[in-house]
Structure formats: C-alpha cells, structure tokens
Write a protein that holds these residues in place. Structure first.
Motif, PDB file in Angstrom:
ATOM      1  N   MET A 148       0.843  -1.197   0.000  1.00  0.00           N
ATOM      2  CA  MET A 148       0.000   0.000   0.000  1.00  0.00           C
ATOM      3  C   MET A 148       0.875   1.242   0.000  1.00  0.00           C
ATOM      4  SD  MET A 148      -3.169  -1.071   2.504  1.00  0.00           S
ATOM      5  CE  MET A 148      -2.157  -2.047   3.621  1.00  0.00           C
ATOM      6  N   ASN A 149       0.359   2.302  -0.603  1.00  0.00           N
ATOM      7  CA  ASN A 149       1.154   3.503  -0.805  1.00  0.00           C
ATOM      8  C   ASN A 149       0.326   4.748  -0.503  1.00  0.00           C
ATOM      9  OD1 ASN A 149       3.407   5.150  -1.983  1.00  0.00           O
ATOM     10  ND2 ASN A 149       1.814   5.628  -3.465  1.00  0.00           N
ATOM     11  N   VAL A 150       0.932   5.704   0.211  1.00  0.00           N
ATOM     12  CA  VAL A 150       0.308   6.989   0.498  1.00  0.00           C
ATOM     13  C   VAL A 150       1.032   8.073  -0.288  1.00  0.00           C
ATOM     14  CG1 VAL A 150      -0.118   8.732   2.275  1.00  0.00           C
ATOM     15  CG2 VAL A 150      -0.545   6.320   2.764  1.00  0.00           C
ATOM     16  N   LEU A 151       0.269   8.848  -1.031  1.00  0.00           N
ATOM     17  CA  LEU A 151       0.808   9.957  -1.811  1.00  0.00           C
ATOM     18  C   LEU A 151       0.601  11.247  -1.027  1.00  0.00           C
ATOM     19  CD1 LEU A 151       1.999  11.064  -4.484  1.00  0.00           C
ATOM     20  CD2 LEU A 151      -0.351  11.151  -5.364  1.00  0.00           C
ATOM     21  N   MET A 152       1.692  11.945  -0.754  1.00  0.00           N
ATOM     22  CA  MET A 152       1.618  13.197  -0.015  1.00  0.00           C
ATOM     23  C   MET A 152       1.991  14.365  -0.927  1.00  0.00           C
ATOM     24  SD  MET A 152       2.856  12.232   3.825  1.00  0.00           S
ATOM     25  CE  MET A 152       4.359  11.294   3.579  1.00  0.00           C
ATOM     26  N   LEU A 153       1.415  15.517  -0.637  1.00  0.00           N
ATOM     27  CA  LEU A 153       1.644  16.713  -1.442  1.00  0.00           C
ATOM     28  C   LEU A 153       2.189  17.818  -0.561  1.00  0.00           C
ATOM     29  CD1 LEU A 153       1.318  18.314  -4.118  1.00  0.00           C
ATOM     30  CD2 LEU A 153      -1.015  18.868  -3.369  1.00  0.00           C
ATOM     31  N   ASN A 154       3.380  18.309  -0.890  1.00  0.00           N
ATOM     32  CA  ASN A 154       3.962  19.440  -0.184  1.00  0.00           C
ATOM     33  C   ASN A 154       3.565  20.710  -0.932  1.00  0.00           C
ATOM     34  OD1 ASN A 154       5.461  21.325   1.189  1.00  0.00           O
ATOM     35  ND2 ASN A 154       7.462  20.545   0.548  1.00  0.00           N
ATOM     36  N   GLY A 155       2.623  21.470  -0.345  1.00  0.00           N
ATOM     37  CA  GLY A 155       2.109  22.658  -0.996  1.00  0.00           C
ATOM     38  C   GLY A 155       2.929  23.904  -0.761  1.00  0.00           C
ATOM     39  N   SER A 156       4.131  23.754  -0.245  1.00  0.00           N
ATOM     40  CA  SER A 156       5.018  24.893  -0.025  1.00  0.00           C
ATOM     41  C   SER A 156       5.995  25.024  -1.178  1.00  0.00           C
ATOM     42  CB  SER A 156       5.802  24.704   1.275  1.00  0.00           C
ATOM     43  OG  SER A 156       6.782  25.717   1.433  1.00  0.00           O
ATOM     44  N   ALA A 157       6.355  26.269  -1.488  1.00  0.00           N
ATOM     45  CA  ALA A 157       7.385  26.494  -2.501  1.00  0.00           C
ATOM     46  C   ALA A 157       8.762  26.088  -1.983  1.00  0.00           C
ATOM     47  CB  ALA A 157       7.393  27.965  -2.918  1.00  0.00           C
ATOM     48  N   LYS A 158       8.901  25.994  -0.665  1.00  0.00           N
ATOM     49  CA  LYS A 158      10.163  25.552  -0.054  1.00  0.00           C
ATOM     50  C   LYS A 158      10.147  24.027   0.022  1.00  0.00           C
ATOM     51  CE  LYS A 158      10.860  29.678   2.822  1.00  0.00           C
ATOM     52  NZ  LYS A 158       9.638  30.425   2.444  1.00  0.00           N
ATOM     53  N   GLN A 159      11.006  23.401  -0.742  1.00  0.00           N
ATOM     54  CA  GLN A 159      10.962  21.950  -0.828  1.00  0.00           C
ATOM     55  C   GLN A 159      11.444  21.251   0.432  1.00  0.00           C
ATOM     56  OE1 GLN A 159      12.298  20.086  -4.385  1.00  0.00           O
ATOM     57  NE2 GLN A 159      11.493  21.668  -5.735  1.00  0.00           N
ATOM     58  N   ASN A 160      12.216  21.940   1.261  1.00  0.00           N
ATOM     59  CA  ASN A 160      12.745  21.319   2.474  1.00  0.00           C
ATOM     60  C   ASN A 160      12.453  22.166   3.711  1.00  0.00           C
ATOM     61  OD1 ASN A 160      14.263  18.896   1.368  1.00  0.00           O
ATOM     62  ND2 ASN A 160      15.194  20.538   0.179  1.00  0.00           N
ATOM     63  N   GLY A 161      11.290  22.813   3.714  1.00  0.00           N
ATOM     64  CA  GLY A 161      10.903  23.651   4.832  1.00  0.00           C
ATOM     65  C   GLY A 161      10.127  22.884   5.889  1.00  0.00           C
ATOM     66  N   ASN A 162       9.375  23.610   6.689  1.00  0.00           N
ATOM     67  CA  ASN A 162       8.657  23.001   7.803  1.00  0.00           C
ATOM     68  C   ASN A 162       7.489  22.122   7.356  1.00  0.00           C
ATOM     69  OD1 ASN A 162      10.215  24.124   9.974  1.00  0.00           O
ATOM     70  ND2 ASN A 162       9.302  26.105   9.511  1.00  0.00           N
ATOM     71  N   THR A 163       6.840  22.480   6.233  1.00  0.00           N
ATOM     72  CA  THR A 163       5.758  21.635   5.726  1.00  0.00           C
ATOM     73  C   THR A 163       6.303  20.273   5.307  1.00  0.00           C
ATOM     74  OG1 THR A 163       4.589  23.610   4.954  1.00  0.00           O
ATOM     75  CG2 THR A 163       3.848  21.498   4.085  1.00  0.00           C
ATOM     76  N   TYR A 164       7.429  20.308   4.618  1.00  0.00           N
ATOM     77  CA  TYR A 164       8.076  19.052   4.236  1.00  0.00           C
ATOM     78  C   TYR A 164       8.446  18.234   5.466  1.00  0.00           C
ATOM     79  CZ  TYR A 164      11.653  15.821   2.580  1.00  0.00           C
ATOM     80  OH  TYR A 164      12.378  14.686   2.320  1.00  0.00           O
ATOM     81  N   ARG A 165       8.960  18.921   6.502  1.00  0.00           N
ATOM     82  CA  ARG A 165       9.370  18.202   7.719  1.00  0.00           C
ATOM     83  C   ARG A 165       8.177  17.512   8.377  1.00  0.00           C
ATOM     84  NH1 ARG A 165      10.206  15.156  10.759  1.00  0.00           N
ATOM     85  NH2 ARG A 165      11.620  15.074  12.561  1.00  0.00           N
ATOM     86  N   ALA A 166       7.030  18.182   8.385  1.00  0.00           N
ATOM     87  CA  ALA A 166       5.829  17.569   8.953  1.00  0.00           C
ATOM     88  C   ALA A 166       5.424  16.331   8.162  1.00  0.00           C
ATOM     89  CB  ALA A 166       4.689  18.587   8.983  1.00  0.00           C
ATOM     90  N   LEU A 167       5.428  16.448   6.834  1.00  0.00           N
ATOM     91  CA  LEU A 167       5.069  15.300   5.999  1.00  0.00           C
ATOM     92  C   LEU A 167       6.076  14.165   6.147  1.00  0.00           C
ATOM     93  CD1 LEU A 167       3.940  17.150   2.746  1.00  0.00           C
ATOM     94  CD2 LEU A 167       2.477  16.136   4.504  1.00  0.00           C
TER      95      LEU A 167
ATOM     96  N   LEU B 252       5.423  20.420  -4.809  1.00  0.00           N
ATOM     97  CA  LEU B 252       4.813  21.408  -5.691  1.00  0.00           C
ATOM     98  C   LEU B 252       5.854  22.401  -6.191  1.00  0.00           C
ATOM     99  CD1 LEU B 252       1.942  21.547  -6.635  1.00  0.00           C
ATOM    100  CD2 LEU B 252       1.425  23.157  -4.802  1.00  0.00           C
ATOM    101  N   GLY B 253       6.797  22.756  -5.326  1.00  0.00           N
ATOM    102  CA  GLY B 253       7.885  23.631  -5.735  1.00  0.00           C
ATOM    103  C   GLY B 253       7.435  25.049  -6.034  1.00  0.00           C
ATOM    104  N   GLY B 254       8.305  25.807  -6.693  1.00  0.00           N
ATOM    105  CA  GLY B 254       8.051  27.221  -6.930  1.00  0.00           C
ATOM    106  C   GLY B 254       7.635  27.581  -8.340  1.00  0.00           C
ATOM    107  N   MET B 255       7.379  26.595  -9.184  1.00  0.00           N
ATOM    108  CA  MET B 255       6.972  26.897 -10.561  1.00  0.00           C
ATOM    109  C   MET B 255       5.546  27.447 -10.587  1.00  0.00           C
ATOM    110  SD  MET B 255       9.574  26.241 -12.400  1.00  0.00           S
ATOM    111  CE  MET B 255       8.894  26.197 -14.068  1.00  0.00           C
ATOM    112  N   PRO B 256       5.208  28.291 -11.586  1.00  0.00           N
ATOM    113  CA  PRO B 256       3.850  28.859 -11.676  1.00  0.00           C
ATOM    114  C   PRO B 256       2.794  27.772 -11.837  1.00  0.00           C
ATOM    115  CG  PRO B 256       5.365  30.047 -13.120  1.00  0.00           C
ATOM    116  CD  PRO B 256       6.098  28.832 -12.627  1.00  0.00           C
ATOM    117  N   ILE B 257       1.634  27.996 -11.206  1.00  0.00           N
ATOM    118  CA  ILE B 257       0.499  27.083 -11.304  1.00  0.00           C
ATOM    119  C   ILE B 257      -0.736  27.894 -11.662  1.00  0.00           C
ATOM    120  CG2 ILE B 257      -0.990  25.461 -10.063  1.00  0.00           C
ATOM    121  CD1 ILE B 257       1.425  24.849  -8.273  1.00  0.00           C
ATOM    122  N   ARG B 258      -1.370  27.560 -12.763  1.00  0.00           N
ATOM    123  CA  ARG B 258      -2.545  28.310 -13.186  1.00  0.00           C
ATOM    124  C   ARG B 258      -3.782  27.890 -12.403  1.00  0.00           C
ATOM    125  NH1 ARG B 258      -3.507  28.597 -18.583  1.00  0.00           N
ATOM    126  NH2 ARG B 258      -1.504  27.813 -19.307  1.00  0.00           N
TER     127      ARG B 258
END
Length: 206
Positions: free
Chosen positions: A1-20, A39-45
């Motif tokens: 089984m696999n869980v897919l997580m999404l880091n919605g911060s532009a900082k790839q190694n910040g506190n949101t990433y640490r929580a995940l 998600l990173g820092g690239m533009p998202i429409r």
C-alpha cells in the motif's frame, strides 16, 4: 500500500516538508510506503472552468497537475500539506488541488485523506478546515489524529522543536495505516464499495 503526499510549499525542504516527512517515516514503520510530491516554486494556473477535462486530466499540461493525477490513481491514501499564509492555505496548493479534483476526482473516491497545516503561530485550524473540504465532496474518509493536524515553525528547521506537532504527525500516520489495513481487509472479504447516485444536479438559478 502507498500513500501519496503533497507538499504545498514552494520551499521543498521547509517546515511543511518536515511535517510530511514525520508522517512518512511512521507510515514506513507501519508497513506502508509513501511519496512526497513537491509542488515547488513553478507557476500554477487556476482552474478557469473551461469544461475540457478528459480521461488524462486537465487540458493544460504546462505544470504537474496531470502527473499528480496519474500518481493518485495508483495511490491508496493521501496527505496534503500546506503552509499558512494570512490564515489560509497557500494559493498555489488550492489552485493545484482545484484542478486536480475537477479533472481527476475519480482517483480519490473511497481512499482515506488527511491534511496538514504548518504556521508560525495562527491560522492553522482555518487552513486545516479549507483543505479538508476536498475530502468530503469526493467520498473520501478522513484520517484524524490526537490533535488537529498542525505543526508550528516559521523558518525551515523550527518544526523540529514542536514535539507535540510531530507527535500528532506520527499518530496521524498510525491512524492512516490502520484505516488502509481495514479497507484492504474489507476488499479481501468481498465487501463492495457503496453505490453512488449522480442523476440529480439541482440548479436553483434559472
């Protein structure tokens, strides 16, 4: 089984990433694999309501929405993490998830989901509430923890000091793993998924 997580911060190694990451490490101890999608820092429409969604997902292919949908189809559970901006989730994660669920919502039905909010101080519960809205409309059971799924920290690394927040992440992972195992046991026992009615779409504006 696999869980897919999404880091919605532009900082790839910040506190949101640490929580995940804390969720992921505990999932592995429970026998569940995981992936953190950056998600990173690239533009998202934003979604523009064009109505051109297809089996492949969103008609616009200049960002990672369709890649995430393809991964979601193979995943068994989800955790969405967001930093808190002005007492709400990051605009980029909302734009991303609006398009993901509009064009690929079928990939999420009957799979457990959880959200995580990370902030310096306030706005976490409001952001947590917004993120959970995606689950309720998509027939997704929600995995909880022993507190709201929040971690505190401003600059990268500060989340490490929030012992209760990281504990909450570990308990979330344990609960998610338990739900996944229960659902698998139900499948193995031949229990069918609920039948869903979709005939009525009432519009009160004429």
């Amino acid at each position: 089984m696999n869980v897919l997580m999404l880091n919605g911060s532009a900082k790839q190694n910040g506190n949101t990433y640490r929580a995940l990451l804390e969720v992921g490490r505990q999932l592995e101890q429970e026998g569940i694999s995981y992936e953190i999608f950056q998600l990173g820092g690239m533009p998202i429409r934003d979604c523009i309501g064009c109505g051109k969604c297809s089996e492949e997902g969103c008609v616009f292919k200049d960002d990672a929405v369709n890649t995430f949908i393809a991964k979601a189809k193979e995943a068994d559970g989800f955790v969405f993490g967001t930093p808190v901006y002005y007492a709400h989730p990051s605009g980029r994660i909302l734009s991303f998830l609006d398009r993901v669920f509009y064009s690929g919502g079928g990939a999420f039905a009957f799979k457990p989901g959880a959200s995580v909010a990370v902030a310096r101080r306030g706005g976490t519960t409001a952001s947590f509430d917004v993120m959970n809205k995606y689950f309720g409309i998509s027939q997704m059971p929600v995995a909880g923890s022993t507190y709201w799924n929040i971690v505190h920290g401003r600059v990268p690394g500060e989340a490490e000091q929030d012992a209760e927040g990281l504990q909450t992440m570990r308990n979330l992972a344990r609960n998610m793993a338990w739900m996944l195992q229960c659902f698998q046991a139900g499948k193995d026992a031949g229990i069918p998924l609920p039948q869903t009615e979709r005939e009525h779409r009432t519009n009160f504006i004429r």
